[in-house]
Motif scaffolding. Structure first.
Motif, mmCIF file in Angstrom:
data_model
loop_
_atom_site.group_PDB
_atom_site.id
_atom_site.type_symbol
_atom_site.label_atom_id
_atom_site.label_comp_id
_atom_site.label_asym_id
_atom_site.label_seq_id
_atom_site.Cartn_x
_atom_site.Cartn_y
_atom_site.Cartn_z
ATOM 1 N N VAL A 93 50.144 44.024 43.932
ATOM 2 C CA VAL A 93 50.461 42.627 43.650
ATOM 3 C C VAL A 93 51.310 42.505 42.382
ATOM 4 O O VAL A 93 52.275 41.726 42.334
ATOM 5 N N ASP A 94 50.988 43.285 41.352
ATOM 6 C CA ASP A 94 51.783 43.186 40.115
ATOM 7 C C ASP A 94 53.224 43.638 40.350
ATOM 8 O O ASP A 94 54.160 43.028 39.838
ATOM 9 N N CYS A 97 55.156 40.955 42.192
ATOM 10 C CA CYS A 97 55.440 39.738 41.416
ATOM 11 C C CYS A 97 56.401 39.978 40.261
ATOM 12 O O CYS A 97 56.595 39.080 39.424
ATOM 13 N N PRO A 130 42.899 37.015 49.041
ATOM 14 C CA PRO A 130 42.910 36.980 47.561
ATOM 15 C C PRO A 130 44.285 37.309 46.982
ATOM 16 O O PRO A 130 44.708 36.715 45.990
ATOM 17 N N LEU A 131 44.990 38.238 47.619
ATOM 18 C CA LEU A 131 46.340 38.583 47.149
ATOM 19 C C LEU A 131 47.302 37.405 47.360
ATOM 20 O O LEU A 131 48.108 37.070 46.479
ATOM 21 N N LYS A 133 46.553 34.258 47.467
ATOM 22 C CA LYS A 133 46.231 33.221 46.475
ATOM 23 C C LYS A 133 46.827 33.570 45.115
ATOM 24 O O LYS A 133 47.361 32.700 44.415
ATOM 25 N N GLU A 134 46.755 34.830 44.756
ATOM 26 C CA GLU A 134 47.265 35.241 43.448
ATOM 27 C C GLU A 134 48.794 35.079 43.380
ATOM 28 O O GLU A 134 49.330 34.603 42.366
ATOM 29 N N ILE A 135 49.481 35.453 44.436
ATOM 30 C CA ILE A 135 50.947 35.294 44.413
ATOM 31 C C ILE A 135 51.298 33.795 44.394
ATOM 32 O O ILE A 135 52.186 33.367 43.649
ATOM 33 N N ARG A 137 49.561 31.448 43.107
ATOM 34 C CA ARG A 137 49.266 30.955 41.755
ATOM 35 C C ARG A 137 50.414 31.315 40.800
ATOM 36 O O ARG A 137 50.847 30.487 39.990
ATOM 37 N N ARG A 138 50.932 32.527 40.924
ATOM 38 C CA ARG A 138 52.005 32.948 40.005
ATOM 39 C C ARG A 138 53.321 32.211 40.302
ATOM 40 O O ARG A 138 54.086 31.930 39.384
#
Ligand code: KMH
Ligand code: ZN
Length: 277
Positions: A93-94, A97, A130-131, A133-135, A137-138
């Protein structure tokens, strides 16, 4: 019935999978990408969907490679820039992004958000909730809008799930990616189902893969939507004939859309139509 809005052409110029062995016309360096982007702009493109490569041609989501490409493109023309957060299969994910760390003058205009896991040829493009959602959010944190990438029908509903959690605004802009081996096929009934599934007021683009690219871009024009073409998804202008650059695919999509009575959107018109602020 009101007239269809101008047709927004997106060029998926680079991708993560296309190789120089498949086509010598794939742009890799920032300067090559910017040169092709400027020619795409002349041919009618409003937005570029951007991936970047290392100098050896391997895919990367490195922020500095994106910064260089974004600056080179913006020095040449005014196309909207939508950065990938899909990257290549297997990235963390990092890593994915990386372009979302660019702010100020280097910030992209938009970023992709794939809302589910899907077979991708013989690989799997992993997008567990979850991944996703995280992307989401970013993307939201840097103040840009996502393009919801739908490789399969359930991904439309996942955008609604994200909206319920305040991570995506509806109506949204969707890209229906049709014809990836292992995912939803490129057919008119599939497209009709997707168009009927998105919330009222949404905008949408169709990215047909391989030989489906130009016919799907044309079908999108007929149905009031928008088209994505480019070497990420297809290297051929016609059977056995390589496109000499992304610009040649853009020119063909523009010709077909005009033949269907659609005006071609400028980047400024696309900014308004896609509510990019
Ligand atoms: N390269 C694919 C695995 C995106 O750009 O957001 C994912 C992709 C989607 O290209
Ligand atoms: Zn992509």
């Amino acid at each position: 019935m009101s007239a269809a809005p101008p047709y927004v052409i997106t060029a998926a110029m680079v991708g993560a999978e296309t190789t120089r062995e498949q086509t010598p016309h794939l742009p890799i360096t920032a300067e090559e990408i910017a040169e092709d982007a400027a020619r795409c702009r002349d041919a009618g493109v409003a937005m570029v969907h951007l991936h970047v490569r290392r100098p050896d041609g391997t895919p990367s989501q490195d922020a500095e490679l994106f910064r260089a490409a974004i600056r080179a493109i913006r020095a040449r023309c005014d196309v909207l820039i939508q950065t990938s957060t899909g990257g290549a299969v297997g990235m963390s994910v990092d890593e994915r992004c990386g372009p979302l760390t660019l702010t100020g003058a280097d910030r992209p205009d938009m970023a992709t958000l794939t809302t589910g896991t899907v077979n991708f040829g013989d690989d799997v493009f992993h997008n567990p909730r979850p991944l996703v959602k995280e992307i989401a959010r970013r993307i939201r944190a840097i103040g840009i809008r996502p393009e919801i990438e739908c490789f399969d029908a359930g991904m439309v509903e996942q955008a609604e799930w994200l909206a319920q959690q305040g991570l995506v605004d509806l109506p949204a802009h969707y890209d229906f990616v049709l014809g990836v081996p292992g995912a939803l096929g490129a057919s008119e009934p599939a497209l009709d189902f997707l168009i009927g599934s998105v919330p009222h007021g949404s905008t949408w683009t169709v990215a047909g893969v391989g030989r489906h690219q130009l016919p799907m871009a044309e079908l999108a024009a007929v149905k009031g939507g928008n088209g994505r073409v480019g070497l990420e998804d297809n290297v051929f202008l016609s059977k056995g004939v390589l496109a000499k650059g992304n610009w040649e695919l853009v020119a063909e999509a523009a010709k077909r859309a005009r033949a269907q009575g659609r005006e071609i959107a400028t980047p400024q018109q696309a900014r308004e139509l896609l509510r990019l602020g």
